[in-house]
Design an enzyme around this catalytic site. Structure first.
Site, short mmCIF file in Angstrom:
data_model
loop_
_atom_site.label_atom_id
_atom_site.label_comp_id
_atom_site.label_asym_id
_atom_site.label_seq_id
_atom_site.Cartn_x
_atom_site.Cartn_y
_atom_site.Cartn_z
CD GLU A 1 58.36 29.84 -1.34
OE1 GLU A 1 59.23 30.52 -0.28
OE2 GLU A 1 57.23 29.01 -0.08
CB CYS B 1 60.15 28.11 1.94
SG CYS B 1 60.52 30.17 2.75
CE LYS C 1 57.39 25.77 1.83
NZ LYS C 1 56.34 27.23 1.14
O1 LIG Z 1 60.06 29.87 7.62
C1 LIG Z 1 59.61 30.76 7.96
O2 LIG Z 1 59.55 31.69 8.98
C2 LIG Z 1 59.25 31.46 6.93
C3 LIG Z 1 58.51 30.01 5.14
C4 LIG Z 1 58.01 30.53 4.56
O3 LIG Z 1 57.98 31.82 4.70
C5 LIG Z 1 57.46 29.82 3.44
O4 LIG Z 1 57.50 28.34 3.45
O5 LIG Z 1 57.17 30.35 2.09
#
Ligand SMILES: O=C(O)CCC(=O)C(=O)O
Length: 309
Positions: free
Chosen positions: A61, A186, A145
């Site tokens: 990411e 993510c 996303k």
């Molecule tokens: O869900 C999480 O704990 C981290 C999510 C995250 O870092 C993101 O979405 O970039």
């Protein structure tokens, strides 16, 4: 995105994941480094079970920019991809898309090019967007996303992607000659519906570029991936940036791959790594034959989330 087309036959393939380091404020340097790591991955450098050249390489990411809502408007690039329409990479104004397309073509591999901040030229909205390239360098799919990372754990971490980003509004997958691969980014992993939809659309493998942190990483990174793998009986993997303690955001690292039984096939520590793993459909078919939840669901009791999209 929904489709009437059956998924490709699931065949064995080699997956390489790049837990990229050296993500700095200098975008050109980030792109150059990512390209050289793609070349290294393609030539088999790295750790793990390497059985020849990878068929697909994955970046993490936000690989071309520091991670944080203040950076997204500064680093955002216009892509202009439309599902179902051919995309002309030569005329793209996105330097990241051009680099990734060239890298996929020169390596002759599928490339899931992590994610980058994207600006939609039609309305100026910003997205956190993954792009996917064929071995011929065509841009074949994107995923914006869907669930924005807005959390506040007092004394530990506060992060609000929605300060500058908009959430995507489609589920996404792409077909290769060896599998249908579902996409997320993510925080999307925390929403089981997204993975369930991809799996019921025929994806045998789900890959999410991700960048958990040193608070939620040790708690949930592995747990969520094992859960998504087991509840959908698919291979599941998230690819993280390496941890950089000089950066404001400390990524968790620990890029890993779960098989459909929830067995972890490989895991990085927190530095820069290239991981290689062989993906074998046997484990997928055995999981589904031995524990047949895919045919035991009770859509007369609860709705099928994959219907009606
Ligand atoms: O869900 C999480 O704990 C981290 C999510 C995250 O870092 C993101 O979405 O970039």
């Amino acid at each position: 995105m929904s489709t009437a087309l059956p998924a490709p036959e699931f065949k064995p393939f080699n997956l390489a994941l790049i837990q990229l380091g050296q993500i700095t404020a200098d975008k050109s340097a980030n792109l150059k480094h990512a390209r050289s790591m793609i070349q290294k991955a393609a030539s088999g450098e790295g750790i793990g079970e390497v059985k020849g050249k990878p068929d697909i390489i994955v970046l993490p990411e936000c690989f071309n920019s520091p991670y944080g809502h203040v950076h997204f408007p500064v680093y955002a690039e216009t892509i202009g991809f439309k599902h179902g329409q051919a995309y002309d990479v030569q005329s793209s104004v996105s330097e990241s898309v051009k680099m990734l397309s060239e890298a996929a073509k020169e390596a002759g591999v599928w490339l899931l090019g992590g994610s980058i901040p994207e600006r939609d030229a039609s309305d100026d909205k910003l997205y956190n967007t993954a792009t996917v390239y064929s071995p011929q360098g065509e841009l074949v799919a994107i995923h914006r996303k869907v669930h924005l990372f807005d959390i506040d754990i007092p004394g530990k971490i506060k992060f609000k992607e929605s300060e500058t980003l908009t959430g995507g509004s489609t589920t996404s997958f792409f077909d290769t000659e060896f599998a249908r691969i579902g996409l997320g980014i993510c925080y999307d992993v925390r929403f089981p519906e997204l993975a369930a939809i991809s799996a019921r659309q025929g994806c045998q493998v789900l890959i999410y570029p991700g960048a958990f942190n040193t608070t939620t990483g040790p708690l949930h990174w592995e747990l969520l991936q094992r859960a998504r793998a087991v509840d959908n009986q698919v291979y599941f993997s998230m690819c993280s940036p390496a941890r950089d303690l000089t950066a404001k955001y400390h990524a968790w690292g620990h890029t890993l791959v779960m098989d459909p039984m929830g067995v972890k096939l490989i895991e990085a520590e927190d530095g820069e790594y290239i991981l290689h793993v062989h993906i074998d459909p046997k484990a997928f078919h055995e999981a589904r034959a031995g524990i047949p939840v895919t045919t035991q669901r009770r859509f007369d009791v609860y709705p099928d989330v994959s219907k009606g999209l």
